[in-house]
Design a protein around this motif. Structure first.
Motif, PDB file in Angstrom:
ATOM      1  N   GLN A  82       0.827  -1.212   0.000  1.00 14.79           N
ATOM      2  CA  GLN A  82       0.000   0.000   0.000  1.00 14.79           C
ATOM      3  C   GLN A  82       0.861   1.262   0.000  1.00 14.79           C
ATOM      4  O   GLN A  82       0.536   2.240  -0.676  1.00 14.79           O
ATOM      5  N   VAL A  83       1.959   1.234   0.743  1.00 12.90           N
ATOM      6  CA  VAL A  83       2.870   2.382   0.764  1.00 12.90           C
ATOM      7  C   VAL A  83       3.454   2.618  -0.625  1.00 12.90           C
ATOM      8  O   VAL A  83       3.579   3.760  -1.088  1.00 12.90           O
ATOM      9  N   GLY A  84       3.807   1.540  -1.313  1.00 21.15           N
ATOM     10  CA  GLY A  84       4.324   1.673  -2.663  1.00 21.15           C
ATOM     11  C   GLY A  84       3.323   2.295  -3.608  1.00 21.15           C
ATOM     12  O   GLY A  84       3.653   3.195  -4.391  1.00 21.15           O
ATOM     13  N   ARG A  85       2.088   1.849  -3.548  1.00 21.03           N
ATOM     14  CA  ARG A  85       1.054   2.423  -4.407  1.00 21.03           C
ATOM     15  C   ARG A  85       0.833   3.900  -4.091  1.00 21.03           C
ATOM     16  O   ARG A  85       0.693   4.730  -4.990  1.00 21.03           O
ATOM     17  N   LYS A  86       0.793   4.217  -2.795  1.00 19.12           N
ATOM     18  CA  LYS A  86       0.581   5.609  -2.397  1.00 19.12           C
ATOM     19  C   LYS A  86       1.719   6.498  -2.876  1.00 19.12           C
ATOM     20  O   LYS A  86       1.482   7.626  -3.347  1.00 19.12           O
ATOM     21  N   ALA A  87       2.955   6.021  -2.776  1.00 19.91           N
ATOM     22  CA  ALA A  87       4.103   6.819  -3.190  1.00 19.91           C
ATOM     23  C   ALA A  87       4.015   7.191  -4.661  1.00 19.91           C
ATOM     24  O   ALA A  87       4.340   8.319  -5.063  1.00 19.91           O
ATOM     25  N   VAL A  88       3.556   6.258  -5.481  1.00 18.74           N
ATOM     26  CA  VAL A  88       3.403   6.546  -6.908  1.00 18.74           C
ATOM     27  C   VAL A  88       2.211   7.467  -7.145  1.00 18.74           C
ATOM     28  O   VAL A  88       2.287   8.426  -7.927  1.00 18.74           O
ATOM     29  N   ALA A  89       1.110   7.216  -6.455  1.00 19.71           N
ATOM     30  CA  ALA A  89      -0.113   8.000  -6.684  1.00 19.71           C
ATOM     31  C   ALA A  89       0.093   9.484  -6.391  1.00 19.71           C
ATOM     32  O   ALA A  89      -0.361  10.339  -7.159  1.00 19.71           O
ATOM     33  N   VAL A  90       0.778   9.803  -5.296  1.00 22.56           N
ATOM     34  CA  VAL A  90       0.931  11.218  -4.948  1.00 22.56           C
ATOM     35  C   VAL A  90       1.827  11.941  -5.944  1.00 22.56           C
ATOM     36  O   VAL A  90       1.720  13.160  -6.128  1.00 22.56           O
ATOM     37  N   ASN A  91       2.710  11.195  -6.611  1.00 24.47           N
ATOM     38  CA  ASN A  91       3.568  11.795  -7.622  1.00 24.47           C
ATOM     39  C   ASN A  91       2.869  11.945  -8.958  1.00 24.47           C
ATOM     40  O   ASN A  91       2.936  13.000  -9.603  1.00 24.47           O
ATOM     41  N   LEU A  92       2.184  10.911  -9.397  1.00 24.69           N
ATOM     42  CA  LEU A  92       1.508  10.976 -10.693  1.00 24.69           C
ATOM     43  C   LEU A  92       0.348  11.953 -10.670  1.00 24.69           C
ATOM     44  O   LEU A  92      -0.030  12.511 -11.709  1.00 24.69           O
ATOM     45  N   SER A  93      -0.217  12.198  -9.492  1.00 24.21           N
ATOM     46  CA  SER A  93      -1.263  13.200  -9.369  1.00 24.21           C
ATOM     47  C   SER A  93      -0.747  14.578  -9.763  1.00 24.21           C
ATOM     48  O   SER A  93      -1.462  15.379 -10.384  1.00 24.21           O
ATOM     49  N   ASP A  94       0.500  14.885  -9.420  1.00 20.32           N
ATOM     50  CA  ASP A  94       1.097  16.166  -9.798  1.00 20.32           C
ATOM     51  C   ASP A  94       1.236  16.296 -11.312  1.00 20.32           C
ATOM     52  O   ASP A  94       1.059  17.376 -11.877  1.00 20.32           O
ATOM     53  N   ILE A  95       1.581  15.203 -11.966  1.00 21.53           N
ATOM     54  CA  ILE A  95       1.691  15.222 -13.431  1.00 21.53           C
ATOM     55  C   ILE A  95       0.328  15.496 -14.051  1.00 21.53           C
ATOM     56  O   ILE A  95       0.187  16.320 -14.966  1.00 21.53           O
ATOM     57  N   SER A  96      -0.687  14.826 -13.532  1.00 19.38           N
ATOM     58  CA  SER A  96      -2.040  15.047 -14.034  1.00 19.38           C
ATOM     59  C   SER A  96      -2.497  16.474 -13.812  1.00 19.38           C
ATOM     60  O   SER A  96      -3.190  17.060 -14.657  1.00 19.38           O
ATOM     61  N   ALA A  97      -2.110  17.065 -12.673  1.00 21.74           N
ATOM     62  CA  ALA A  97      -2.527  18.438 -12.351  1.00 21.74           C
ATOM     63  C   ALA A  97      -1.938  19.466 -13.301  1.00 21.74           C
ATOM     64  O   ALA A  97      -2.419  20.601 -13.360  1.00 21.74           O
ATOM     65  N   MET A  98      -0.915  19.100 -14.054  1.00 18.50           N
ATOM     66  CA  MET A  98      -0.361  19.985 -15.075  1.00 18.50           C
ATOM     67  C   MET A  98      -1.033  19.791 -16.425  1.00 18.50           C
ATOM     68  O   MET A  98      -0.705  20.471 -17.397  1.00 18.50           O
ATOM     69  N   GLY A  99      -1.949  18.820 -16.489  1.00 15.49           N
ATOM     70  CA  GLY A  99      -2.611  18.511 -17.747  1.00 15.49           C
ATOM     71  C   GLY A  99      -1.836  17.534 -18.596  1.00 15.49           C
ATOM     72  O   GLY A  99      -2.124  17.371 -19.785  1.00 15.49           O
ATOM     73  N   ALA A 100      -0.854  16.852 -18.003  1.00 13.54           N
ATOM     74  CA  ALA A 100       0.007  15.933 -18.745  1.00 13.54           C
ATOM     75  C   ALA A 100      -0.366  14.484 -18.452  1.00 13.54           C
ATOM     76  O   ALA A 100      -1.126  14.189 -17.523  1.00 13.54           O
ATOM     77  N   VAL A 101       0.208  13.592 -19.246  1.00 12.51           N
ATOM     78  CA  VAL A 101       0.040  12.154 -19.009  1.00 12.51           C
ATOM     79  C   VAL A 101       1.390  11.588 -18.569  1.00 12.51           C
ATOM     80  O   VAL A 101       2.440  11.979 -19.087  1.00 12.51           O
ATOM     81  N   PRO A 102       1.417  10.668 -17.612  1.00 10.55           N
ATOM     82  CA  PRO A 102       2.689  10.125 -17.109  1.00 10.55           C
ATOM     83  C   PRO A 102       3.401   9.294 -18.164  1.00 10.55           C
ATOM     84  O   PRO A 102       2.765   8.622 -18.994  1.00 10.55           O
ATOM     85  N   THR A 103       4.737   9.326 -18.117  1.00 12.08           N
ATOM     86  CA  THR A 103       5.531   8.521 -19.035  1.00 12.08           C
ATOM     87  C   THR A 103       6.547   7.631 -18.333  1.00 12.08           C
ATOM     88  O   THR A 103       7.000   6.645 -18.907  1.00 12.08           O
TER      89      THR A 103
END
Length: 329
Positions: A82-103
């Motif tokens: 769960q910690v691993g999933r959360k660590a990725v989610a909080v980061n990819l959320s920032d990418i989405s907030a810029m209007g971008a898609v993660p790569t």
């Protein structure tokens, strides 16, 4: 950069009891990278001095978050997966907030020598699972020894030809809209802090947030003038938009609403569900502003307006009390 070790050693029952000091850095890196699938845009993944990732747009969106054991997560409250999933989610959320898609993702892991290798396995599985929901992988990183377990992730994204949606574009007359949940992670934290492990829905929201990843690019295409994710709380993060844009923001509590489930949990704990919704962080919802009259993209609902002035108010009044999370405060 995660560099290739000297053997392809996968996890098995004879080694799950090992600590990472017994296993060693390079065998541990092999253990968490071997057999993983990278995205098509990764032209060179783990194993060299640096990774190579395609950037079709010609611009790269980048964001870093650091999660520290005892500050951002506790293993008696959350599993390593769960910690691993959360660590990725909080980061990819920032990418989405810029209007971008993660790569792609770069991951730095620091942990004590006595950390069980099995814990790192589970953590890595969580990291990869959340990343591959969006079709991306961990393209590199680093592992080091540390007194406490710390995860640092750099997320990379592509704008696909769009302009980035920043915090500075809101204008008086815009509407404020949100996509995703508010207050659920804060409720889960309150429940865990009281020594309980249920209700599962709110505890789960704290353990693994569910960012509306697709809503960010959709908002950018739909004309969003500004956007931010609610990592620190709705009022705190809208405050960033208000400051950067030189405007005031007013939240309409009737439009905002408070989920019945949160009201029930707050009643049981003697807490205030409305406070969780307004100030609770880590739901990773997206809050954006749109020109008046613009149809809101799917998943977004209006919760307020942008006006002349400064700061953030609720129903026209200054909110009394803390408005969100801030380190060192």
């Amino acid at each position: 950069m995660l560099k290739e070790g000297r053997s392809q050693l996968g996890p098995d029952s004879s080694q799950d009891a090992q600590t990472i000091s017994q296993m060693g850095e390079f065998r541990l890196i092999d253990r968490v990278t071997a057999g993983r699938v990278q995205s098509p845009g990764t032209t060179l993944g783990p194993g060299d001095d640096a990774a190579v990732l395609a950037a079709p747009d010609g611009r790269v969106v980048a964001s870093t978050d650091v999660l520290v054991e005892g500050v951002h997560f506790r293993f008696d409250w959350s599993s390593p997966h769960q910690v691993g999933r959360k660590a990725v989610a909080v980061n990819l959320s920032d990418i989405s907030a810029m209007g971008a898609v993660p790569t792609g993702l770069l991951v730095g892991l620091a942990c004590p020598p006595e950390t069980p290798a099995e814990r790192v396995d589970e953590l890595a599985n969580g990291l990869w699972e959340e990343a591959q929901q969006l079709g991306i992988g961990i393209i590199g990183g680093d592992m080091v020894s540390s007194p406490s377990l710390t995860i640092s992730i750099t997320a990379l994204g592509d704008l696909q030809g769009r302009d980035p949606v920043t915090r500075s574009g809101a204008r008086p007359g815009d509407v404020v809209a949100v996509a995703g949940r508010l207050g659920w992670a804060a409720a889960g934290l309150a429940v865990l802090g009281r020594g309980f492990r249920s209700p599962v829905a709110v505890v789960g929201a704290h353990r693994v947030p569910e960012p509306p990843y697709e809503a960010g690019p959709r908002a950018a295409t739909g004309g969003a003038t500004s956007m931010v994710d609610t990592s620190d709380g709705l009022l705190a993060d809208l405050g960033h938009i208000a400051e950067a844009s030189g405007v005031g923001v007013d939240i309409n509590s009737a439009q905002l609403g408070v989920p019945q489930r949160l009201t029930e949990v707050a009643s049981a704990l003697g807490s205030d569900a409305r406070h969780w919704v307004l100030t609770g962080g880590e739901d990773q919802a997206l809050v954006a502003t749109f020109p008046q009259g613009t149809p809101l993209p799917a998943d977004f609902r209006q919760i307020g307006v942008v006006a002349e002035g400064s700061g953030v108010t609720v129903d026209g009044n200054t909110y009394q009390g803390p408005i969100g999370w801030e380190h060192w405060r």
